[in-house]
Design a protein around this motif. Structure first.
Motif, PDB file in Angstrom:
ATOM      1  N   THR A 273      33.964  39.978  32.812  1.00 34.54           N
ATOM      2  CA  THR A 273      33.518  39.593  34.155  1.00 34.54           C
ATOM      3  C   THR A 273      33.782  40.739  35.128  1.00 34.54           C
ATOM      4  OG1 THR A 273      34.007  37.317  33.587  1.00 34.54           O
ATOM      5  CG2 THR A 273      33.797  37.784  35.923  1.00 34.54           C
ATOM      6  N   HIS A 274      34.918  41.375  34.988  1.00 29.85           N
ATOM      7  CA  HIS A 274      35.267  42.544  35.803  1.00 29.85           C
ATOM      8  C   HIS A 274      34.218  43.651  35.605  1.00 29.85           C
ATOM      9  CE1 HIS A 274      38.364  46.091  36.132  1.00 29.85           C
ATOM     10  NE2 HIS A 274      37.469  46.146  37.077  1.00 29.85           N
ATOM     11  N   GLN A 275      33.879  43.945  34.345  1.00 29.12           N
ATOM     12  CA  GLN A 275      32.857  44.971  34.059  1.00 29.12           C
ATOM     13  C   GLN A 275      31.511  44.610  34.679  1.00 29.12           C
ATOM     14  OE1 GLN A 275      32.124  45.878  29.885  1.00 29.12           O
ATOM     15  NE2 GLN A 275      34.328  45.820  29.520  1.00 29.12           N
ATOM     16  N   ALA A 276      31.164  43.323  34.583  1.00 32.47           N
ATOM     17  CA  ALA A 276      29.876  42.869  35.135  1.00 32.47           C
ATOM     18  C   ALA A 276      29.857  43.030  36.659  1.00 32.47           C
ATOM     19  CB  ALA A 276      29.624  41.418  34.750  1.00 32.47           C
TER      20      ALA A 276
ATOM     21  N   ILE B 272      37.834  36.937  40.928  1.00 28.25           N
ATOM     22  CA  ILE B 272      37.575  36.339  39.612  1.00 28.25           C
ATOM     23  C   ILE B 272      38.456  35.100  39.471  1.00 28.25           C
ATOM     24  CG2 ILE B 272      37.876  36.666  37.105  1.00 28.25           C
ATOM     25  CD1 ILE B 272      37.134  39.584  37.447  1.00 28.25           C
ATOM     26  N   ALA B 273      37.910  34.041  38.852  1.00 31.22           N
ATOM     27  CA  ALA B 273      38.704  32.861  38.461  1.00 31.22           C
ATOM     28  C   ALA B 273      38.501  32.630  36.971  1.00 31.22           C
ATOM     29  CB  ALA B 273      38.278  31.628  39.251  1.00 31.22           C
TER      30      ALA B 273
ATOM     31  N   TYR C 161      43.196  30.126  37.131  1.00 27.93           N
ATOM     32  CA  TYR C 161      43.808  31.365  37.629  1.00 27.93           C
ATOM     33  C   TYR C 161      42.829  32.017  38.601  1.00 27.93           C
ATOM     34  CZ  TYR C 161      47.070  30.717  33.815  1.00 27.93           C
ATOM     35  OH  TYR C 161      48.017  30.191  32.970  1.00 27.93           O
ATOM     36  N   LEU C 162      43.353  32.596  39.684  1.00 29.87           N
ATOM     37  CA  LEU C 162      42.498  33.163  40.732  1.00 29.87           C
ATOM     38  C   LEU C 162      43.064  34.484  41.243  1.00 29.87           C
ATOM     39  CD1 LEU C 162      40.174  32.757  42.899  1.00 29.87           C
ATOM     40  CD2 LEU C 162      41.919  31.672  44.310  1.00 29.87           C
ATOM     41  N   LYS C 163      42.212  35.509  41.317  1.00 27.33           N
ATOM     42  CA  LYS C 163      42.582  36.766  41.975  1.00 27.33           C
ATOM     43  C   LYS C 163      41.402  37.194  42.828  1.00 27.33           C
ATOM     44  CE  LYS C 163      45.765  38.318  38.382  1.00 27.33           C
ATOM     45  NZ  LYS C 163      46.174  39.384  37.451  1.00 27.33           N
ATOM     46  N   LYS C 164      41.658  37.482  44.116  1.00 25.65           N
ATOM     47  CA  LYS C 164      40.562  37.898  45.001  1.00 25.65           C
ATOM     48  C   LYS C 164      41.136  38.623  46.206  1.00 25.65           C
ATOM     49  CE  LYS C 164      40.183  33.499  47.574  1.00 25.65           C
ATOM     50  NZ  LYS C 164      39.254  32.445  48.000  1.00 25.65           N
ATOM     51  N   ASP C 165      40.324  39.450  46.823  1.00 18.91           N
ATOM     52  CA  ASP C 165      40.760  40.146  48.042  1.00 18.91           C
ATOM     53  C   ASP C 165      39.591  40.906  48.663  1.00 18.91           C
ATOM     54  OD1 ASP C 165      42.468  40.933  50.060  1.00 18.91           O
ATOM     55  OD2 ASP C 165      44.028  41.616  48.701  1.00 18.91           O
ATOM     56  N   VAL C 166      39.841  41.466  49.824  1.00 16.00           N
ATOM     57  CA  VAL C 166      38.868  42.334  50.489  1.00 16.00           C
ATOM     58  C   VAL C 166      39.007  43.737  49.918  1.00 16.00           C
ATOM     59  CG1 VAL C 166      38.114  43.273  52.705  1.00 16.00           C
ATOM     60  CG2 VAL C 166      39.217  41.059  52.616  1.00 16.00           C
TER      61      VAL C 166
ATOM     62  N   LYS D 112      37.310  47.346  47.622  1.00 16.59           N
ATOM     63  CA  LYS D 112      36.552  47.798  46.445  1.00 16.59           C
ATOM     64  C   LYS D 112      37.160  47.225  45.168  1.00 16.59           C
ATOM     65  CE  LYS D 112      33.503  49.986  48.558  1.00 16.59           C
ATOM     66  NZ  LYS D 112      32.228  49.264  48.576  1.00 16.59           N
ATOM     67  N   ILE D 113      36.317  46.983  44.183  1.00 15.27           N
ATOM     68  CA  ILE D 113      36.782  46.387  42.924  1.00 15.27           C
ATOM     69  C   ILE D 113      37.915  47.221  42.307  1.00 15.27           C
ATOM     70  CG2 ILE D 113      36.105  45.774  40.563  1.00 15.27           C
ATOM     71  CD1 ILE D 113      33.253  45.338  41.660  1.00 15.27           C
ATOM     72  N   ASP D 114      37.732  48.531  42.229  1.00 17.56           N
ATOM     73  CA  ASP D 114      38.747  49.381  41.579  1.00 17.56           C
ATOM     74  C   ASP D 114      40.092  49.296  42.287  1.00 17.56           C
ATOM     75  OD1 ASP D 114      36.864  50.150  39.772  1.00 17.56           O
ATOM     76  OD2 ASP D 114      36.503  52.127  40.660  1.00 17.56           O
ATOM     77  N   GLU D 115      40.014  49.264  43.592  1.00 15.30           N
ATOM     78  CA  GLU D 115      41.257  49.250  44.387  1.00 15.30           C
ATOM     79  C   GLU D 115      41.964  47.890  44.213  1.00 15.30           C
ATOM     80  OE1 GLU D 115      43.482  47.971  47.543  1.00 15.30           O
ATOM     81  OE2 GLU D 115      41.349  47.592  47.883  1.00 15.30           O
ATOM     82  N   ILE D 116      41.201  46.814  44.223  1.00  9.82           N
ATOM     83  CA  ILE D 116      41.800  45.477  44.050  1.00  9.82           C
ATOM     84  C   ILE D 116      42.360  45.350  42.626  1.00  9.82           C
ATOM     85  CG2 ILE D 116      41.326  42.982  44.049  1.00  9.82           C
ATOM     86  CD1 ILE D 116      39.091  43.578  46.125  1.00  9.82           C
ATOM     87  N   HIS D 117      41.605  45.849  41.664  1.00  8.38           N
ATOM     88  CA  HIS D 117      42.041  45.807  40.262  1.00  8.38           C
ATOM     89  C   HIS D 117      43.355  46.584  40.073  1.00  8.38           C
ATOM     90  CE1 HIS D 117      42.023  45.845  35.958  1.00  8.38           C
ATOM     91  NE2 HIS D 117      41.811  47.147  35.897  1.00  8.38           N
ATOM     92  N   ARG D 118      43.490  47.728  40.753  1.00  4.83           N
ATOM     93  CA  ARG D 118      44.734  48.517  40.643  1.00  4.83           C
ATOM     94  C   ARG D 118      45.928  47.713  41.147  1.00  4.83           C
ATOM     95  NH1 ARG D 118      41.814  53.110  41.727  1.00  4.83           N
ATOM     96  NH2 ARG D 118      42.029  52.912  43.966  1.00  4.83           N
ATOM     97  N   ARG D 119      45.699  46.912  42.174  1.00  5.91           N
ATOM     98  CA  ARG D 119      46.803  46.117  42.739  1.00  5.91           C
ATOM     99  C   ARG D 119      47.038  44.828  41.967  1.00  5.91           C
ATOM    100  NH1 ARG D 119      45.674  43.858  47.373  1.00  5.91           N
ATOM    101  NH2 ARG D 119      43.634  44.770  47.758  1.00  5.91           N
ATOM    102  N   LEU D 120      45.952  44.127  41.567  1.00  4.74           N
ATOM    103  CA  LEU D 120      46.102  42.762  41.041  1.00  4.74           C
ATOM    104  C   LEU D 120      45.895  42.648  39.529  1.00  4.74           C
ATOM    105  CD1 LEU D 120      44.108  40.744  43.773  1.00  4.74           C
ATOM    106  CD2 LEU D 120      46.534  41.311  43.755  1.00  4.74           C
ATOM    107  N   ASN D 121      45.228  43.615  38.926  1.00  6.68           N
ATOM    108  CA  ASN D 121      44.864  43.622  37.497  1.00  6.68           C
ATOM    109  C   ASN D 121      44.033  42.398  37.069  1.00  6.68           C
ATOM    110  OD1 ASN D 121      44.519  44.219  34.858  1.00  6.68           O
ATOM    111  ND2 ASN D 121      46.684  44.034  34.263  1.00  6.68           N
ATOM    112  N   PHE D 122      42.733  42.536  37.160  1.00  4.88           N
ATOM    113  CA  PHE D 122      41.831  41.457  36.737  1.00  4.88           C
ATOM    114  C   PHE D 122      41.890  41.240  35.225  1.00  4.88           C
ATOM    115  CE2 PHE D 122      39.237  42.714  40.610  1.00  4.88           C
ATOM    116  CZ  PHE D 122      39.475  41.535  41.297  1.00  4.88           C
ATOM    117  N   ASP D 123      42.221  42.285  34.479  1.00  6.04           N
ATOM    118  CA  ASP D 123      42.020  42.223  33.023  1.00  6.04           C
ATOM    119  C   ASP D 123      43.098  41.445  32.271  1.00  6.04           C
ATOM    120  OD1 ASP D 123      39.781  43.642  33.503  1.00  6.04           O
ATOM    121  OD2 ASP D 123      40.531  45.565  32.789  1.00  6.04           O
ATOM    122  N   ASP D 124      44.181  41.065  32.951  1.00 10.03           N
ATOM    123  CA  ASP D 124      45.198  40.287  32.227  1.00 10.03           C
ATOM    124  C   ASP D 124      45.074  38.786  32.506  1.00 10.03           C
ATOM    125  OD1 ASP D 124      46.209  39.902  34.755  1.00 10.03           O
ATOM    126  OD2 ASP D 124      48.180  40.786  34.350  1.00 10.03           O
TER     127      ASP D 124
END
Ligand code: GLU
Length: 192
Positions: free
Chosen positions: A18-21, A35-36, A44-49, A51-63
């Protein structure tokens, strides 16, 4: 305009896909993303304002655990770009998650009605009405499919929707009006 995605996989993790998409939908423009997923009856829910890369670095969508996920790149139309207004949106109990592309024109009327019946709004979006409508259907004993069908009959405007429920973990219900939505099926899963 934003983009929505979702998948139910046979095995593996739905969140990294989903992250890749969402990355592939970046070119459409967006101000926030999220993403939920569902795993073991829990949402499980992770979201924020940002860019995707920046949010992913902070929250890690992939785990994020689970075979089922929905994701969203938001282009705000109702409610400023903020974490609360980012999608997915949840119902009052945190068991249903929903992503939406489009504009719900009768959102104010629905919000007044839903708040009168005791629903707590978190965001200032037009979208949040839909998840509370679905919540009412499930509380009344309907399946997720029946609840979404009934909810969309109340909507005026444009929408592509993907909705998941912790009570029906291997299912995404989608609906569309005016906004485009494509469904795909493979050996490994289903995708929207
Ligand atoms: N109208 C919704 C919102 O403002 C969805 C916007 C979109 O399509 O990204 O949150």
């Amino acid at each position: 305009m934003c983009g929505i995605v979702g998948c139910v996989l046979k095995d593996g993790l739905a969140a990294p896909l989903t992250h890749q998409a969402l990355k592939r939908l970046e070119y459409r423009g967006y101000d926030s993303c999220g993403i939920a997923t569902i795993s073991n009856g829990k949402l499980y829910l992770k979201k924020d304002v940002g860019k995707i890369d920046e949010i992913h670095r902070r929250l890690n969508f992939d785990d994020m655990p689970g075979l089922t996920a929905i994701g969203h790149n938001r282009w705000a139309t109702h409610g400023a770009p903020s974490k609360e207004n980012a999608h997915p949106h949840l119902d009052c109990k945190g068991l249903i998650a929903l992503v939406h592309n489009g504009v719900i024109e009768n959102f104010a009327e629905l919000k007044a009605e839903l708040e009168d019946r005791g629903h707590r709004y978190i965001s200032r979006t037009d979208t949040e009405a839909i998840v509370h409508l679905v919540e009412e259907g499930l509380a009344g004993g309907e399946s997720l499919y029946e609840a979404v069908l009934k909810a969309v009959r109340r909507l005026k405007g444009s929408y592509a929707l993907a909705i998941i429920s912790a009570q029906e973990p291997e299912r995404i219900i989608c609906a569309r009006n005016e906004s485009p939505l494509v469904i795909g099926v493979s050996e490994q899963g289903i995708y929207c």
